[in-house]
Write an enzyme that holds these catalytic residues in place. Sequence first.
Site: not given
Length: 534
Positions: A318, A264, A327, A321
């Site tokens: 997303e 990542e 985030e 999260k």
Amino acid sequence: MSTRLKLIFWTCVSIFAFLEFGAASNIGICYGRNADNLPSPNKVSSLIQHLNIKFVRIYDSNIDVLKAFANTNIELMIGVPNADLLAFAQFQSNVDTWLRNNILPYYPTTKITSISVGLEVTEAPDNATGLVLPAMQNIHTALKKAGLDKKIKISSSHSLAILSRSFPPSSATFSKKHSAFLKPMLEFLVENDSPFMIDLYPYYAYRDSAEKVQLEYALFESSSQVVDPATGLLYSNMFDAQLDAVYFALTAMNFKSVKVMVTESGWPSKGSPKETAATPDNALAYNTNLIRHVIGDPGTPAKPGEEIDVYLFSLFNENRKPGMESERNWGMFYANGTSVYALDFTGESTVPGPVSPSNSTTGVSPSPGDNGNSTVTIGGGGGGARKWCVASAQASVTELQSALDWACGPGNVDCSAVQPNQPCFEPDTVLSHASYAFNTYYQQSGGSSLDCSFGGVSVEVDKDTSYGNCLYMIAPSTDGMNRTMAGNITGNITAIDSPLASPSTSNEGIRQIVVSVAVSVLLPCFVVSLSLLW
């Protein structure tokens, strides 16, 4: 004769070894699904194929996702979530059942190449480190029974926080509290030729130490270098410093030979009011520069030329999260399929400079309808340089259809060429038809950058986008040539619009040259060897 034959044979082998250049460094994408209203796995698979990305990481073994990537030749890294570690570590039968139900029915049609067991377990609140190695061993046993232990690699991804310190890189060591967990796991990796997986985020280092770390250094855009006082190695970017810290930590534990894979790395496009560096411009700059860095195969100061595979985080924002605003905003696409910013996976687009707290006017990402495509400078028409205007591969079908309807209606474009049985009807996709209509409007209107806007779903290119009998119009050039239609070329608009679709990078060109040399040298070499056998 025997001596001559041996000499020629080993000369051939030596040449082959010299020309062996291994697999190049690769760029992949992380496909997380912790969000509402994401496109279906089939649509996501189509998007990834269209972007010509060949490596994808998912965080579980969802059957619908596995099915969606069947027959795509995309290499898939699947994951075992932390919540499943206990079941995988406790009983071999649990893993055997999982493999039988979730993997074997879809392999090798779906090209599963690695399994990441657990996610940053050292940072997880439930402290599942003691479960990782037993789970890995049970998975290896199950794969061995199925004859797949040599084809599917097993590892576990970790946060950089697994190090007790990371700067200077040469002094980096793993945290002592994790040594009992790490040593046997690293031994497992060596025994099975698997990589050590690490997640690297220069963004966090900058965010948490902005007074010590320059933004340009974190974004690969620093004009100065940081010196490791112990080794004298010079670092022009934080990514290399973090990666070398991992190499040095592995060396300190006598695991120097273990390969490292970055599972990542990325940059958020939006954050809380205090996260002023989380902007679309900075996300675009970081990811573009990271792609360039990886595909250029420079290695790191401590390991020049070392090949490294990197997975960009992440494909989608997303929204489910937890944590700070950033985030939920690491994605290159919104959940509705529109792009947050226009990332070119070839790394060839011009990117804006870093947006620091001092010169930032906003820390807010564009709205889903805005796309943020204005952050990329592709180039403009006029000035004698011929340009074409085509649909962006990163735009949604809905957006493209709307723009296509406008071009063929109020835009007064003659779209008869994209009708059935006409030269530009195939491929019968909105992307292809929109590209023809956009370019026709663009050329008829004078070929300026403003004529290639279409609400941010189009881009200017400097390659003739004609294909087969489908000829794309081009405005008269400023050098007096009155050519109005493009010449024939092979290919199709999808290939042109797909980043990485053609071997346009210097790296790919070099590899093709090496292949050509290898064939031209080795084939005669072995022919001579065979002739001497007679």
